[in-house]
Design a protein around this motif. Structure first.
Motif: not given
Length: 431
Positions: A72-91, A365-373
């Motif tokens: 299935l071909l779709l418009p690509a998502p956009a992430e409006p609210h991330a926290h990159s400076d603290t990401a991947l610090t849980a461990d 051309a900002e697109l996301l293809a995902v397997r599915g019908e």
């Protein structure tokens, strides 16, 4: 023959696709993709845009051709609210960890880059991320994310938001100066967290003043549990251009219905966007609930959905997956699959000031293809994904599911699990 020919949807839209796409990038044809309306089509990409859309098998390839039958071909998502400076610090807070996560600029840059790539693999080709400035770390986290932004150019668009902790009184003077410095560094969005300041109204006034001086959008991190504070914020922000967004606003869901409805009406009248987080809370948020999406939408508030924390202390299992956010919206708020996906894609893009994306000629051309019908199936189970940014494939995830044959093991692979063949190509199915 092609169903549509090139046209530019909006010459005044803020779009860097044309300038960013390399001139010598060959045209790319996506063959046999399924659209959300059920059509099977070929899509030709060139110069960072969709050049033509035609019935399946109708478009010739001047360059590579990618078989998207079963996707299935779709418009690509956009992430409006991330926290990159603290990401991947849980461990770093686990009992067996060697200590707190490193706050050196190069280590924050590495984690921010990895986090953005993880979210790109999920499909988000644009990402707005809140970054703490001030306190003992000063501008180092922001500089790290700005470096990650430059390193990721051409793969994903990363947009940092400078977020000071305090802005009022003697304690906030240094942070106010740093926020101005952050604007001078080219930070695209003015942010803040008025809930943490002793004077939330004064804090918001300072943020709005700086935003007006520099012509930048505003993105405030707030729980939204104080109706009076929201009313003052809406009154101050009304009419500000290029606009004001709030998130995650989980506290709105805990207000009495009449108070929440009144607050929603005030936000709508002020033209404020709400970024909700269906996966739960994030940095600084005490509640794990999401904003009342249906109530806000009924009032006319533009609502988009984000992911929030990505495996940091606020959410150690955060996945940063926009399709998961859409799945939760559909399963928990009663939105249909199409509405839920729009909140993480077309609506999120509009809220971030990005140009509209449709699978039609002339659009980016900002697109996301995902397997599915069908979109509902995609939100239910979406492992295999192909991500396209500025007309180029920038990420691919393939999943193969295998089962043991109950009869003969003649075709079994390693471990005795035979790959289940597809009738069209003989290849194993991917989910």
């Amino acid at each position: 023959m092609p169903d549509s020919q090139p046209r530019r949807p909006d010459d005044n839209a803020p779009d860097s696709a044309d300038a960013a796409a390399p001139a010598d990038t060959p045209a790319l044809v996506l063959g046999g993709a399924r659209l959300a309306d059920g059509r099977a089509v070929d899509v030709r990409l060139s110069g960072g845009r969709i050049e033509a859309v035609g019935t399946a098998g109708s478009l010739t390839a001047r360059g590579p051709r990618v078989d998207l039958r079963g996707y299935l071909l779709l418009p690509a998502p956009a992430e409006p609210h991330a926290h990159s400076d603290t990401a991947l610090t849980a461990d770093s807070v686990d009992p067996g960890s060697p200590g707190p996560a490193s706050r050196r600029t190069e280590d924050i840059q590495r984690r921010a880059t990895e986090a953005a790539l993880l979210q790109l693999g999920h499909g988000a080709t644009a990402l707005r991320t809140h970054v703490r400035v001030g306190d003992v770390q000063g501008l180092a986290p922001l500089e790290a994310v700005l470096r990650a932004r430059r390193a990721l150019h051409g793969l994903a668009d990363v947009v940092p938001v400078a977020v000071p902790r305090l802005l009022t009184g003697v304690a906030g003077a240094d942070s106010l100066a740093m926020l101005r410095d952050a604007m001078s560094m080219g930070t695209p969005v003015v942010g803040g967290c008025p809930d943490l300041d002793p004077d939330p109204t004064g804090y918001t006034e300072a943020v709005l003043e700086i935003a007006a001086e520099h012509g930048r959008p505003v993105d405030l991190h707030t729980d939204g549990d104080d109706p009076a504070r929201l009313a003052r914020l809406a009154a101050m922000a009304a009419g500000l251009r290029p606009g004001v967004a709030l998130g995650p606003c989980g506290g709105l869901a805990h207000l009495p219905l009449n108070a929440a409805t009144r607050a929603a009406d005030q936000l709508a009248a002020a033209g404020i966007t709400v970024f909700c987080l269906p996966q739960g809370g994030c940095a600084g948020a005490e509640r794990r609930t999401a904003a009342p999406v249906r109530l806000l939408r009924s009032a006319g508030v533009r609502v988009a959905a984000g992911s929030g924390a990505l495996r940091d202390t606020a959410n150690p299992v955060g996945r940063g997956d926009p399709l998961e956010a859409a799945y939760l919206l559909a399963s928990q708020t009663g939105l249909c699959a199409e509405q839920a996906y729009a909140l993480v894609s077309t609506t999120a893009r509009a809220a971030l000031g990005l140009p509209d994306v449709r699978v039609e000629a002339g659009f980016p051309a900002e697109l996301l293809a995902v397997r599915g019908e069908r979109l509902s199936a995609v939100l239910s189970l979406a492992y295999s994904r192909i991500v396209i940014h500025r007309g180029r494939i920038v990420a691919r995830t393939s999943a193969v599911r295998e089962y043991r044959d109950s009869g003969s093991d003649a075709t079994a692979g390693p471990g005795g699990l035979p790959r289940q063949g597809r009738s069209d190509s003989g290849a194993g199915p991917t989910d």
